[in-house]
Structures are given as C-alpha cells and as structure tokens.
Design a protein around this motif. Structure first.
Motif, PDB file in Angstrom:
ATOM      1  N   LEU A 176      -6.346  -1.651  59.814  1.00  0.00           N
ATOM      2  CA  LEU A 176      -7.035  -1.525  61.128  1.00  0.00           C
ATOM      3  C   LEU A 176      -7.363  -1.421  61.793  1.00  0.00           C
ATOM      4  N   ARG A 177      -8.841  -0.688  60.602  1.00  0.00           N
ATOM      5  CA  ARG A 177     -10.150  -0.902  60.907  1.00  0.00           C
ATOM      6  C   ARG A 177     -10.811  -1.650  61.220  1.00  0.00           C
ATOM      7  N   ALA A 178     -10.311  -2.888  59.777  1.00  0.00           N
ATOM      8  CA  ALA A 178     -10.991  -4.201  60.470  1.00  0.00           C
ATOM      9  C   ALA A 178     -10.337  -4.842  61.815  1.00  0.00           C
ATOM     10  N   ALA A 179      -9.489  -4.840  62.332  1.00  0.00           N
ATOM     11  CA  ALA A 179      -8.806  -5.615  63.526  1.00  0.00           C
ATOM     12  C   ALA A 179      -9.091  -4.458  64.368  1.00  0.00           C
ATOM     13  N   LEU A 180      -9.251  -3.535  64.546  1.00  0.00           N
ATOM     14  CA  LEU A 180      -9.341  -2.109  65.721  1.00  0.00           C
ATOM     15  C   LEU A 180     -11.087  -2.057  65.820  1.00  0.00           C
ATOM     16  N   THR A 181     -11.852  -1.351  65.035  1.00  0.00           N
ATOM     17  CA  THR A 181     -12.857  -1.049  64.826  1.00  0.00           C
ATOM     18  C   THR A 181     -13.802  -1.511  63.875  1.00  0.00           C
ATOM     19  N   PRO A 182     -13.958  -3.086  63.917  1.00  0.00           N
ATOM     20  CA  PRO A 182     -15.549  -3.799  62.632  1.00  0.00           C
ATOM     21  C   PRO A 182     -16.389  -3.315  63.041  1.00  0.00           C
ATOM     22  N   SER A 183     -16.717  -2.304  64.050  1.00  0.00           N
ATOM     23  CA  SER A 183     -18.273  -1.812  63.623  1.00  0.00           C
ATOM     24  C   SER A 183     -17.966  -0.624  62.935  1.00  0.00           C
ATOM     25  N   ILE A 184     -17.729   0.151  62.104  1.00  0.00           N
ATOM     26  CA  ILE A 184     -16.927   1.013  60.865  1.00  0.00           C
ATOM     27  C   ILE A 184     -16.385   0.124  59.591  1.00  0.00           C
ATOM     28  N   GLY A 185     -17.525   0.108  58.410  1.00  0.00           N
ATOM     29  CA  GLY A 185     -17.259  -0.870  57.228  1.00  0.00           C
ATOM     30  C   GLY A 185     -16.186  -0.460  57.225  1.00  0.00           C
ATOM     31  N   HIS A 186     -15.515  -1.405  57.109  1.00  0.00           N
ATOM     32  CA  HIS A 186     -14.116  -1.405  55.908  1.00  0.00           C
ATOM     33  C   HIS A 186     -13.682  -2.883  54.594  1.00  0.00           C
ATOM     34  N   MET A 187     -12.666  -2.340  54.124  1.00  0.00           N
ATOM     35  CA  MET A 187     -12.429  -3.364  52.681  1.00  0.00           C
ATOM     36  C   MET A 187     -12.705  -4.546  53.266  1.00  0.00           C
ATOM     37  N   LEU A 230     -10.925  -8.153  53.712  1.00  0.00           N
ATOM     38  CA  LEU A 230      -9.782  -7.886  53.773  1.00  0.00           C
ATOM     39  C   LEU A 230      -8.705  -9.061  53.507  1.00  0.00           C
ATOM     40  N   TRP A 231      -9.323 -10.148  52.143  1.00  0.00           N
ATOM     41  CA  TRP A 231      -7.766 -10.519  51.118  1.00  0.00           C
ATOM     42  C   TRP A 231      -7.775  -9.260  50.555  1.00  0.00           C
ATOM     43  N   ALA A 232      -8.671  -8.022  50.271  1.00  0.00           N
ATOM     44  CA  ALA A 232      -7.901  -7.408  49.453  1.00  0.00           C
ATOM     45  C   ALA A 232      -7.383  -6.239  50.397  1.00  0.00           C
ATOM     46  N   ILE A 233      -7.285  -6.329  51.303  1.00  0.00           N
ATOM     47  CA  ILE A 233      -6.624  -5.547  52.337  1.00  0.00           C
ATOM     48  C   ILE A 233      -4.947  -6.427  52.287  1.00  0.00           C
ATOM     49  N   MET A 234      -4.909  -7.361  53.015  1.00  0.00           N
ATOM     50  CA  MET A 234      -3.912  -7.976  53.129  1.00  0.00           C
ATOM     51  C   MET A 234      -2.971  -8.409  51.411  1.00  0.00           C
ATOM     52  N   LEU A 235      -3.957  -8.529  50.464  1.00  0.00           N
ATOM     53  CA  LEU A 235      -2.847  -9.086  48.993  1.00  0.00           C
ATOM     54  C   LEU A 235      -2.108  -7.755  49.134  1.00  0.00           C
ATOM     55  N   ALA A 236      -3.215  -6.609  49.317  1.00  0.00           N
ATOM     56  CA  ALA A 236      -2.328  -5.171  48.737  1.00  0.00           C
ATOM     57  C   ALA A 236      -1.044  -4.937  49.570  1.00  0.00           C
ATOM     58  N   LEU A 237      -1.017  -5.417  51.223  1.00  0.00           N
ATOM     59  CA  LEU A 237      -0.216  -4.831  52.378  1.00  0.00           C
ATOM     60  C   LEU A 237       1.429  -5.929  51.855  1.00  0.00           C
ATOM     61  N   LEU A 262      -4.669 -10.670  63.568  1.00  0.00           N
ATOM     62  CA  LEU A 262      -4.678  -9.176  61.964  1.00  0.00           C
ATOM     63  C   LEU A 262      -4.330  -8.229  62.632  1.00  0.00           C
ATOM     64  N   LEU A 263      -4.197  -7.589  63.325  1.00  0.00           N
ATOM     65  CA  LEU A 263      -3.277  -6.525  64.534  1.00  0.00           C
ATOM     66  C   LEU A 263      -1.908  -6.360  64.029  1.00  0.00           C
ATOM     67  N   ALA A 264      -1.822  -8.011  64.944  1.00  0.00           N
ATOM     68  CA  ALA A 264       0.219  -7.945  64.270  1.00  0.00           C
ATOM     69  C   ALA A 264       0.597  -7.827  62.737  1.00  0.00           C
ATOM     70  N   ALA A 265      -0.296  -8.278  62.013  1.00  0.00           N
ATOM     71  CA  ALA A 265      -0.190  -9.070  60.699  1.00  0.00           C
ATOM     72  C   ALA A 265      -0.681  -7.526  59.933  1.00  0.00           C
ATOM     73  N   VAL A 266      -1.021  -7.094  60.270  1.00  0.00           N
ATOM     74  CA  VAL A 266      -1.607  -5.352  59.371  1.00  0.00           C
ATOM     75  C   VAL A 266      -0.384  -4.665  60.219  1.00  0.00           C
TER      76      VAL A 266
END
Length: 303
Positions: A262-273, A275-282, A188-192
C-alpha cells in the motif's frame, strides 16, 4: 343370511383419493427439473451471507470504523496538538506527516482485522453444537465451493473495511497534518487490495477450521497483536534497518507485505520493499493459505 352394507361415501372417498393421488403424480412428473449451476448456487450463498451481514450492519460498521477513528484521532490530531510524536520538528519541516505513514498501515490493519474476524467468527458459530453449516453443505456443489464462498465474503468485508480508512484519516487530523497521498498506479493499488483482503480471509478460514472454538479468543490475542504491532503499521519497513535482526524477522509476517504494498501504491515518497517481493508474498500467501483453508474446511465439514 346376513348381508354386509358399505357405509355411504367410502367408495366415493376412495375414488376422490385416487384422483388426487394421480393428479399429484402428474404434477410431479410434469414439473420442470431444476438445473442448479455453480454460479447460481454460489450467488445464492453469497446473497444469504449478505442478508446476515445486513442484519448485523450497525455492529459491523462500528467495528470497522472505531479502530481507524481512534488511531487517527490520537496520532494525527492529539499528539500534533500537544507537540509530541511524529509530525513535529524535522519531520514537519520535510512535509512528512504521520497521517501519511498511518494510511497504509491502518489499511493493512483493517485487512487483517476485518478479513480474519469476518471469516473466523461466523465459522465458530456455524461449527458449534448446532452445526448450522450443514444446511449449506447439502447444496448441490462441491464442499470447496462453499469454502471459496466463505473466503469471498470475508475478503469483501476486509476490502470495505480498508477503504473506510481513507475518509477517516482525511477528515480526522490536526491542521496541517493531513496525509499526502499520491497514487502511482491504480492497477497496483487494486491488486494489492484484492490480494491482501483475500489473503486475510484465507487465513481466517484456516484458523476457523483448525483451532478449537473454545481457544479462539486466546489465539486472536496471541496472533493478532504481534502481527499488528510488528506489521509496519506505524513505521515503514525500511526504517527497521537500524535493528537488522528485527527487520529480517518481521518478513514472516504477512501484514508487512500488505502495508508495504500500500505504501508503494499510495505513498511512493516513503521507502518501501521491492514490488516483486511484495506481490510474490501476497500472491503466494493467498495460494498457500487458500489451499490450507479449503482443505481443512472440507475435512471439518465432512468429519
């Protein structure tokens, strides 16, 4: 009766010239026919790009390091030292430091700065009155390959610039204010990171070919500052729920999806969007801006 005498050496010179001419003709005929390929030509153009980048390595490195260094110094060292800002009080008791929030945000900011600058500024010079872009436009490949090469070079610079954030934030912080990184998925980190760098480079190619070079500084001031300040660099997107209209408005900002990914990949303890919305936009943004950039680049070169 007058006789005409030929000057000495004329016949010999003519004969030697004919022999030299025939030798050159044979060399040209027997010379191996070049077989350029897309891969070889693309590699040659990339090698040229990195030679130019190597000559400007000191200024490029300083530009890539200064922004994360200053942000980390002020927000992760100075403010905690003087007892102000994030990382004190309830936030400190919960173990959440501002460095933890800052790492994905700074990486997203570096994607934007390095990707767009690394693609747009060379284009401004190459499309100037000297038209230095024409030497590569004559390469035996379609114009779109040259455009893809520009995107690739800008994406590599953005990727490296974002990676520089890790050592900077890890080393520059007050005691106890270091970032807490937990990589949930290396894939996930590499893809983002790959799609974020490619997206910003594609945006840079599009801007560099549709905007008048004389107005480029104004465009950067108008575009980059709002994208950065409203790109969830200093706060997660979920924290904007108290300002619902702003939380919805910033969804048009591509940088939001970079930092949230990047928050989803690096700091999952913090709320994030999600993943489907993130990857669709990117992925979708990369496809859209890549298409627009390649088309406008071709029109600019041919026109």
């Amino acid at each position: 009766m007058a006789t005409t005498t030929q000057p000495a050496g004329i016949g010999t010179a003519s004969g030697d010239g004919a022999q030299v001419g025939s030798s050159i003709a044979r060399l040209i005929t027997d010379a191996p026919v070049p077989h350029p390929t897309l891969l070889k030509t693309f590699g040659a153009m990339m090698a040229r790009e990195f030679r130019v980048l190597g000559r400007n390595a000191p200024s490029t490195f300083i530009r890539a390091v200064m922004q994360p260094l200053l942000f980390a110094f002020v927000f992760a060292y100075v403010l905690p030292k003087i007892g102000s800002g994030f990382g004190t009080g309830a936030a400190a008791a919960s173990g959440l430091t501002f460095s933890t929030i800052l790492v994905p945000g700074l990486m997203g900011s570096m994607f934007l700065m390095q990707g767009m600058f690394g693609t747009t500024m060379p284009l401004v010079m190459e499309f100037s009155w000297q038209r230095t872009i024409e030497d590569r436009a004559l390469a035996p490949v379609p114009i779109r390959v040259l455009a893809i090469q520009k995107i690739t070079a800008g994406a590599i610079q953005a990727f490296i610039g974002a990676a520089i954030v890790f050592p900077v934030v890890y080393w520059v912080h007050a005691p106890g204010q270091g970032p807490h990184i937990d990589v949930t998925s290396w894939f996930l980190l590499a893809a983002v990171m790959v799609f974020s760098s490619t997206l910003t480079a594609s945006m840079g190619l599009w801007l560099g070919t549709v905007v008048d070079p004389r107005k480029m500084q104004m465009v950067f001031a108008v575009v980059l500052l709002p994208l950065t300040m409203l790109g969830c660099v200093y706060y997660p997107w979920s924290a904007l729920h108290v300002i619902r209209w702003l939380q919805i408005l910033v969804l048009i900002n591509p940088m939001v999806y970079m930092t949230e990914g990047l928050r989803a990949a690096l700091t999952p303890s913090i709320g994030h969007m999600p993943l489907w919305a993130i990857m669709l936009a990117l992925v979708g943004g990369t496809a859209v801006f890549g298409y627009l950039g390649i088309r406008s680049f071709r029109n600019r070169v041919v026109g």
